[in-house]
Design a protein around this motif. Structure first.
Motif, PDB file in Angstrom:
ATOM      1  N   ASP A  22      -6.818  -6.290   2.244  1.00 46.24           N
ATOM      2  CA  ASP A  22      -6.931  -4.938   2.676  1.00 46.24           C
ATOM      3  C   ASP A  22      -7.716  -4.293   1.577  1.00 46.24           C
ATOM      4  OD1 ASP A  22      -5.909  -2.762   4.583  1.00 46.24           O
ATOM      5  OD2 ASP A  22      -5.171  -2.086   2.594  1.00 46.24           O
ATOM      6  N   LEU A  23      -8.980  -3.677   1.843  1.00 43.60           N
ATOM      7  CA  LEU A  23      -9.314  -3.095   0.730  1.00 43.60           C
ATOM      8  C   LEU A  23      -9.060  -1.893  -0.031  1.00 43.60           C
ATOM      9  CD1 LEU A  23     -13.301  -3.363   2.075  1.00 43.60           C
ATOM     10  CD2 LEU A  23     -12.030  -4.893   0.840  1.00 43.60           C
ATOM     11  N   ALA A  24      -8.399  -1.081   0.734  1.00 44.78           N
ATOM     12  CA  ALA A  24      -7.824   0.085   0.186  1.00 44.78           C
ATOM     13  C   ALA A  24      -6.603  -0.499  -0.788  1.00 44.78           C
ATOM     14  CB  ALA A  24      -7.196   1.110   1.209  1.00 44.78           C
ATOM     15  N   THR A  25      -5.774  -1.343  -0.384  1.00 42.06           N
ATOM     16  CA  THR A  25      -4.721  -1.864  -1.213  1.00 42.06           C
ATOM     17  C   THR A  25      -5.078  -2.552  -2.298  1.00 42.06           C
ATOM     18  OG1 THR A  25      -3.234  -2.021   0.927  1.00 42.06           O
ATOM     19  CG2 THR A  25      -2.551  -3.191  -1.011  1.00 42.06           C
ATOM     20  N   ASN A  46     -14.304   3.206   7.162  1.00 43.79           N
ATOM     21  CA  ASN A  46     -13.009   3.500   6.838  1.00 43.79           C
ATOM     22  C   ASN A  46     -13.210   4.306   5.496  1.00 43.79           C
ATOM     23  OD1 ASN A  46     -10.494   3.702   5.439  1.00 43.79           O
ATOM     24  ND2 ASN A  46      -9.680   2.234   6.789  1.00 43.79           N
ATOM     25  N   SER A 102     -10.951   3.459   2.490  1.00 41.20           N
ATOM     26  CA  SER A 102     -11.490   2.355   1.776  1.00 41.20           C
ATOM     27  C   SER A 102     -12.607   2.343   0.849  1.00 41.20           C
ATOM     28  CB  SER A 102     -11.519   1.177   2.838  1.00 41.20           C
ATOM     29  OG  SER A 102     -10.658   0.814   3.523  1.00 41.20           O
ATOM     30  N   TYR A 156       0.981  -1.259   0.015  1.00 47.49           N
ATOM     31  CA  TYR A 156      -0.124   0.131   0.011  1.00 47.49           C
ATOM     32  C   TYR A 156       0.792   1.313   0.165  1.00 47.49           C
ATOM     33  CZ  TYR A 156      -3.499   3.479   1.482  1.00 47.49           C
ATOM     34  OH  TYR A 156      -4.110   4.581   1.305  1.00 47.49           O
ATOM     35  N   GLU A 200     -13.114  -2.839   7.817  1.00 49.19           N
ATOM     36  CA  GLU A 200     -13.220  -1.327   7.345  1.00 49.19           C
ATOM     37  C   GLU A 200     -14.496  -0.938   7.410  1.00 49.19           C
ATOM     38  OE1 GLU A 200     -11.664  -3.917   5.911  1.00 49.19           O
ATOM     39  OE2 GLU A 200      -9.768  -3.254   5.186  1.00 49.19           O
ATOM     40  N   GLU A 236     -11.181   4.488  -2.282  1.00 52.60           N
ATOM     41  CA  GLU A 236     -10.472   3.731  -3.268  1.00 52.60           C
ATOM     42  C   GLU A 236     -11.380   2.954  -4.055  1.00 52.60           C
ATOM     43  OE1 GLU A 236      -7.497   4.036  -4.295  1.00 52.60           O
ATOM     44  OE2 GLU A 236      -6.535   5.046  -2.924  1.00 52.60           O
TER      45      GLU A 236
END
Length: 760
Positions: A289-292, A331, A334, A246, A326, A337
């Motif tokens: 990891d949702l954002a990643t 979050n 997230s 990330y 998340e 993204e």
């Protein structure tokens, strides 16, 4: 209407004056020690991003008892670190005014660790004094709070009671927090907890959570993960590990969003190659990891990697997000993204749904967003921009300027999770300084090119054609705002000259020429005899043909240096196709005949006049384009989709004006053809939907790698023009109004200036 960021394979054969200027400026930049040092620091960021240690997580790891003795810590080095790293004011954690709740949480956790092992009485006393002094911050809603603060902080207060430790907060505050938390019960079932254990043995890649789980359940996987931390960290641990993917992807995203990624192509490719291998393996660091995951998907897709959207499918609906950690912690990063990822790949129905719910989610959050810190304000602006400037109608240089002027990325190296994490070697000021310098450097080149084009118009007497609109600023802007890097000078000049000439010729066929003059111009281009003296029926035809001939020859000569073959005949054909399509429209108008909708559209996508702007420029971007490639169905479909979309958008916005002038366009023809008695508004909405489908189909074709014969950099030119069109026609016929002039001026003539303190 008349009107990729990739590195050229060779130096552009631009004018001697501009080349000398480029050489001088680039020589100065290359010999600027500070400039080169800045670039080297950024390259190191991409090689390895350092993670800050977390006092909060270190304290929880310090509380883990040894399996051989419950009265001794398993990781005594963590306990020693706590004793040695208390701040002068008695706190632990990242010291920043906006992180007061995070500091309180970290300080209480450190006190608990020291109290548990009966050491550090002086540090405990100072820590409690800090908590008492800042006790009002616990319930102050204007202060940014770490994720899950309402659960974690009262949980630690309860643990303090178990240790016979009085936390000086006031009984009312303590009781209220504990009641609100409503989580007094402890989870006793490892089967429930174990569902979240990852292959590396951790829970959510969190040292603190894993330490707490091991203390309660004695799971071997948890122990393996905790022990592995000290292969990379001496005595203190970060709040999440691993987090390399990330962090490095975020640096790439930052560089690209500021337009300075071209200096780091090799390093970016290395990172993305590694990310792609992890993606194919299904590595948990990316997938869980949702954002990643969303960021990796968006960047890999944009760079031509073959990635499936399957990992994002579970989040097609909000319920899929709500059931994650998340989602539970709300979050926003997230969700943002996920929204950006869905916008980057809109032709899958699942991602259309994801785009819809994330958009609604973000809009709802914006409606009552508490501004508790400068970082919170920055994130709010990021969300506002994502919602207000969709990528299909936003030009790169406008994005770059907007982000620079608000001090983009000054706090992007810090992220607040359950506690704060920052990347010490990701220096935001270095990135920002480089981006500002680069923006102004490119702008100075664009200014020189505009002066050349102004002279070109006068030298070729185009200003004498009173019927013609003067649209040089818009024509050049549409290229400079997308093909902005210095090495794309030839492509920009060709793009701009094509725009100016198609505008002149459009007006020539529309209002300025007789039938004889139209046919004379077409005959001259069709004959293309460079050895005999042309026969002109008027001075207007002479002016237009002369500049058209010279421009075609100039572009063909430049293209030869890129392609290693003559492409002049193809450029002549592009112009001839346009002239014939414009003549056909003029004949329909003079004869007052009504073509079928099919005949109109087949002619109108050519008469929209994007061919002479975009197609010659693709020869000047860099990659070789063989004759087979430019004759391929893919190349021509790119052109047709772009032009059809533009024609539909133009006809929607120009319908009222053209109807008053007695002209036909797509809207009026759809109304004539309609058999469902739909209203004008319903028909226009239907045409908007068709234009949108063409845009999506174009984007899909540009992103498609399998079986593609057109180089990606060249395909991007069609997509860039589609963005220009969507921007120009978002509200009205922007090309024929002056509303966009302020935008043009800001990109072309107004350097970015930032206060020195904003860069530190």
């Amino acid at each position: 209407m008349s009107i990729s960021s990739s590195t050229n394979l060779r130096r552009s054969p631009i004018s001697a004056t501009l080349e000398r200027r480029l050489d001088a400026v680039e020589h100065t930049r290359a010999n600027n020690v500070s400039f080169e040092q800045t670039k080297e620091k950024i390259r190191k960021m991409l090689e390895k991003v350092e993670l800050s240690v977390s006092a909060y997580d270190t304290s929880w790891v310090a509380m883990v008892p040894s399996p051989s003795s419950q009265s001794a810590p398993l990781f005594p080095q963590c306990l020693s670190w706590l004793l040695e790293n208390q701040h002068e004011d008695g706190s632990w954690g990242l010291d920043h005014p906006s992180l007061k709740k995070d500091m309180l949480s970290s300080t209480l956790a450190c006190i608990l660790a020291l109290k548990k092992w009966g050491t550090g009485e002086r540090q405990i006393s100072k820590g409690l004094q800090f908590i008492e002094l800042h006790s009002a911050s616990v319930t102050d809603e204007t202060i940014e709070k770490p994720a899950g603060f309402e659960i974690i902080f009262p949980g630690m207060i309860e643990y303090a009671r178990d240790l016979n430790l009085v936390v000086p907060l006031g009984s009312e505050v303590v009781d209220a927090m504990i009641q609100k938390r409503d989580l007094r019960r402890k989870i006793q079932d490892w089967d429930l907890v174990g569902r979240y254990q990852r292959k590396n043995g951790s829970l959510f890649d969190s040292p603190a959570t894993t330490a707490a789980a091991f203390t309660q359940f004695r799971n071997d996987g948890c122990l393996r993960y905790l022990s592995s931390l000290f292969q990379n960290f001496e005595a203190a641990v970060p709040t999440v590990y691993p987090f390399d993917q990330y962090a490095r992807l975020s640096v790439i995203d930052t560089l690209e969003s500021l337009g300075i990624d071209r200096d780091f192509k090799k390093e970016i490719r290395t990172v993305l190659d590694e990310t792609y291998r992890c993606w194919l393996r299904g590595d948990e660091e990316i997938r869980l990891d949702l954002a990643t995951c969303a960021l990796a998907f968006r960047l890999l897709l944009a760079h031509g990697y073959d990635v499936s959207y399957d990992p994002l499918k579970p989040f097609a609906e909000e319920s899929g997000f709500s059931n994650t950690l998340e989602g539970y912690l709300k979050n926003i990063v997230s969700v943002l993204e996920l929204f950006k990822a869905a916008q980057s790949y809109p032709h899958e129905s699942a991602l259309k749904e994801q785009c819809l719910w994330t958009k609604q989610y973000l809009e709802m959050e914006l409606s009552n967003w508490p501004i508790t810190s400068s970082r919170d304000q920055y994130l709010k602006r990021e969300v506002e921009d994502a919602l207000a400037f969709p990528p299909y109608a936003s030009l790169e240089r406008l994005d770059h300027r907007r982000k620079l002027l608000r001090g983009f990325c000054l706090e992007s190296n810090t992220r607040v999770m359950k506690t704060s994490i920052c990347f010490p070697n990701v220096c935001s000021s270095d990135i920002l300084k480089l981006a500002v310098e680069d923006f102004n450097f490119c702008q100075s080149i664009h200014g020189e090119e505009m002066k050349r084009l102004d002279r070109w118009i006068v030298e070729n007497r185009l200003q004498e054609l009173k019927f013609a609109r003067q649209k040089l600023a818009y024509c050049y802007f549409s290229g400079a705002a997308t093909l902005f890097s210095p090495e794309l000078s030839d492509a920009r000049i060709s793009w701009a000259k094509g725009g100016v000439l198609t505008t002149v010729i459009d007006d020539f066929f529309d209002v300025g020429a007789s039938k004889e003059e139209m046919e004379n111009l077409i005959h001259l281009v069709e004959k293309w005899d460079l050895n005999s003296v042309p026969e002109y029926c008027s001075e207007q035809v002479e002016i237009i043909f002369t500049v058209l001939r010279d421009t075609i020859l100039e572009t063909g000569e430049k293209a030869f240096t890129y392609q290693g073959r003559s492409v002049t005949d193809h450029i002549v054909k592009i112009w001839l196709d346009l002239l014939k399509s414009m003549l056909r429209e003029a004949e329909w108008s003079s004869e007052k005949s009504t073509p079928s909708l099919e005949d109109y559209m087949e002619n109108a996508y050519v008469s929209f006049a994007l061919g002479p702007i975009v197609l010659p420029a693709t020869y000047l971007i860099g990659p070789p384009l063989s004759e087979e490639t430019v004759r391929s169905p893919e190349y021509n479909q790119l052109y047709k989709l772009m032009s059809t979309m533009g024609r539909l958008l133009n006809d929607i916005q120009g319908f009222k004006r053209e109807s008053a002038q007695g002209k036909l366009n797509a809207v009026s023809l759809y109304m004539i053809r309609d058999q469902d008695n739909r209203s004008k508004e319903e028909i226009i909405e239907s045409i908007k939907g068709l234009a949108e489908r063409k845009r999506v189909e174009l984007q899909k074709l540009v992103l498609e790698e399998k079986g593609s014969v057109v180089p990606r950099e060249c395909k991007e030119a069609f997509l860039k023009m589609s963005k220009v069109l969507n921007l120009f026609y978002r509200k009205d016929d922007g090309f024929t109004s002056q509303d966009l002039m302020s935008v043009v001026k800001s990109v072309m003539y107004e350097p970015v200036t930032l206060e020195d303190e904003s860069l530190t």
